[in-house]
Design an enzyme around this catalytic site. Structure first.
Site, mmCIF file in Angstrom:
data_model
loop_
_atom_site.group_PDB
_atom_site.id
_atom_site.type_symbol
_atom_site.label_atom_id
_atom_site.label_comp_id
_atom_site.label_asym_id
_atom_site.label_seq_id
_atom_site.Cartn_x
_atom_site.Cartn_y
_atom_site.Cartn_z
ATOM 1 N N GLU A 156 0.796 -1.238 0.000
ATOM 2 C CA GLU A 156 0.000 0.000 0.000
ATOM 3 C C GLU A 156 0.829 1.289 0.000
ATOM 4 O OE1 GLU A 156 -2.724 -0.518 3.292
ATOM 5 O OE2 GLU A 156 -3.487 -2.394 2.479
ATOM 6 N N GLU A 261 -6.290 -10.720 -1.330
ATOM 7 C CA GLU A 261 -7.132 -10.526 -0.132
ATOM 8 C C GLU A 261 -8.605 -10.454 -0.531
ATOM 9 O OE1 GLU A 261 -5.656 -7.222 2.231
ATOM 10 O OE2 GLU A 261 -3.568 -7.758 1.829
HETATM 11 O O1 9MR Z 1 -7.643 -8.383 8.383
HETATM 12 C C1 9MR Z 1 -6.680 -7.621 9.073
HETATM 13 C C2 9MR Z 1 -7.262 -7.143 10.381
HETATM 14 O O2 9MR Z 1 -7.471 -8.229 11.243
HETATM 15 C C3 9MR Z 1 -6.331 -6.122 11.031
HETATM 16 O O3 9MR Z 1 -6.966 -5.566 12.159
HETATM 17 C C4 9MR Z 1 -5.983 -5.039 10.043
HETATM 18 C C5 9MR Z 1 -5.026 -4.079 10.694
HETATM 19 O O4 9MR Z 1 -4.448 -3.203 9.859
HETATM 20 O O5 9MR Z 1 -5.419 -5.606 8.878
HETATM 21 C C6 9MR Z 1 -6.292 -6.437 8.197
HETATM 22 O O6 9MR Z 1 -5.684 -6.909 7.013
HETATM 23 C C7 9MR Z 1 -5.342 -5.907 6.042
HETATM 24 C C8 9MR Z 1 -4.164 -6.427 5.262
HETATM 25 O O7 9MR Z 1 -3.116 -6.770 6.132
HETATM 26 C C9 9MR Z 1 -3.676 -5.390 4.245
HETATM 27 N N1 9MR Z 1 -4.748 -4.977 3.390
HETATM 28 C C10 9MR Z 1 -5.982 -4.575 4.020
HETATM 29 C C11 9MR Z 1 -6.438 -5.665 4.992
HETATM 30 C C12 9MR Z 1 -7.771 -5.294 5.610
HETATM 31 O O8 9MR Z 1 -7.619 -4.139 6.395
#
Ligand code: 9MR
Length: 369
Positions: A156, A261
């Site tokens: 990102e 994802e």
């Molecule tokens: O699914 C993840 C969630 O449990 C966490 O709280 C969050 C914290 O930043 O991250 C989520 O996963 C993210 C992923 O690592 C990167 N892309 C976006 C995803 C959804 O937020």
């Protein structure tokens, strides 16, 4: 009597074949096309709910850590690494003969503040930050050398309009932080695949920026194997056309594509991104399916899943992996994003750990291709 016996045998054979079909997993059905996986959390790795753990082991050919390999959990302080969870997760994947992906080395989010600050709380110099990145990447990639197929090296780094995100990495090191990250990761494990990962890759300006980055990295002699398109989707966006255009652009840039994802939120959305710091106020209108999903909406969601999955299959020669972001609707991050406390239904297993009917359709599609 004879006829009766023959017809009972036929019924048994038919039942057995229906049963085998129902037993077929997405991982099996997509073999030879792409890996099919899910993000897993530590409760699942630890077997807190054994049904979930078994499902993950059985249904998928690849896994990725939902959180435990990110900078903050794995490296909470400068001189402290936290390996327990990531070690367990990698061993869990190996035990189940699943390909493990590392997520993620450099990300502006879920990273300790210490990474960017000195003892007085001020920003560190470019040299110090670069050295911290080197140590972090070398240590983490080195630990799982030969056990992880590839790493989301940078996550990102762009805004949706294609400009660089004004993260601490960018503020202190400029855009070169991305190149350094790829170089350090390659030095730590020359055989590991390296990926750039982002959401809203279907947005033209962002996709173009990512293609530009791929070209720059290649021109600088860096290894980059694939671009990860997170594919956090909604009912109406991105369109199939925009998604296909992004695939065409990435393919032309000479990298593989990973759907990293994937989920499709069924709820109305005040926001189309996956920037975890976005948050909006709860209202009942924004949480319309607490009790049940009307059939017409469920059908629309199913169609959206099948349309997108069909597109992934169409591009299977360039798509190496499709990973769904979470096993069940129950534990899904979208129940709390971008509004807390809603009931969403974005993934392929329901709140009772049952495969949704659309999965059988997906399996049929994959087998036809
Ligand atoms: O699914 C993840 C969630 O449990 C966490 O709280 C969050 C914290 O930043 O991250 C989520 O996963 C993210 C992923 O690592 C990167 N892309 C976006 C995803 C959804 O937020």
């Amino acid at each position: 009597m004879k006829i009766k016996i023959i017809s009972s045998i036929t019924v048994l054979v038919l039942l057995a074949s229906v049963d085998t079909m129902a037993q077929k997993t997405l991982g099996e059905a997509t073999k030879g096309k792409f890996l099919f996986g899910t993000a897993v959390n530590m409760q699942q790795v630890n077997g807190v709910n054994p049904i979930e753990t078994e499902l993950i082991a059985k249904e998928f050919t690849t896994i990725v850590a939902e959180n435990c390999m990110k900078p903050q959990p794995i490296h909470p302080e400068e001189n402290r690494y936290n390996w327990d969870d990531a070690d367990k997760l990698v061993a869990f994947g190996e035990k189940n003969k699943q390909v493990v992906t590392g997520h993620c080395l450099i990300w502006h989010s879920q990273i300790g503040r210490w990474f960017f600050t000195d003892a007085d709380g001020k920003d560190v110099s470019p040299d110090v930050l670069k050295e911290r990145m080197r140590q972090h990447i070398t240590t983490v990639v080195g630990r799982y050398k030969g056990r992880v197929k590839g790493w989301d090296v940078v996550n990102e780094a762009f805004e949706d309009n294609g400009t660089y995100r004004n993260s601490k990495f960018y503020q202190i090191l400029g855009k070169d932080f991305i190149k350094y990250a790829f170089q350090f990761a390659h030095d730590a494990d020359p055989n590991v695949e390296l990926y750039y990962n982002d959401y809203n890759v279907e947005t033209p300006a962002k996709c173009d920026a990512i293609v530009g980055l791929v070209k720059e990295l290649k021109a600088a002699g860096c290894r980059i194997d694939a671009v990860g398109s997170q594919a956090h989707m909604h009912m109406n966006s991105p369109t199939l056309e925009a998604t296909e255009t992004s695939f065409k652009k990435l393919k032309a840039a000479g990298v593989k594509i990973l759907i990293t994802e994937w989920d499709i939120s069924i709820l109305p959305s005040p926001y189309d991104g996956a920037n975890i710091s976005a948050s909006f106020k709860y209202s009942k209108e924004m949480d319309p399916y607490r009790e049940a999903i009307p059939d017409s909406i469920q059908q629309k969601w199913n169609k959206r899943v099948l349309d997108m999955f069909g597109l992934f299959l169409k591009y299977h020669e360039v798509i190496d992996r499709v990973t769904v972001w979470g096993l069940t609707d129950n534990t899904n991050w979208l129940n709390n994003f971008p509004i807390r406390g809603r009931k969403d239904y974005p993934v392929l297993f329901d709140r009772n750990n049952q495969r949704k009917p659309v999965v059988d359709e997906m399996i049929k599609m994959a087998e036809k291709q």
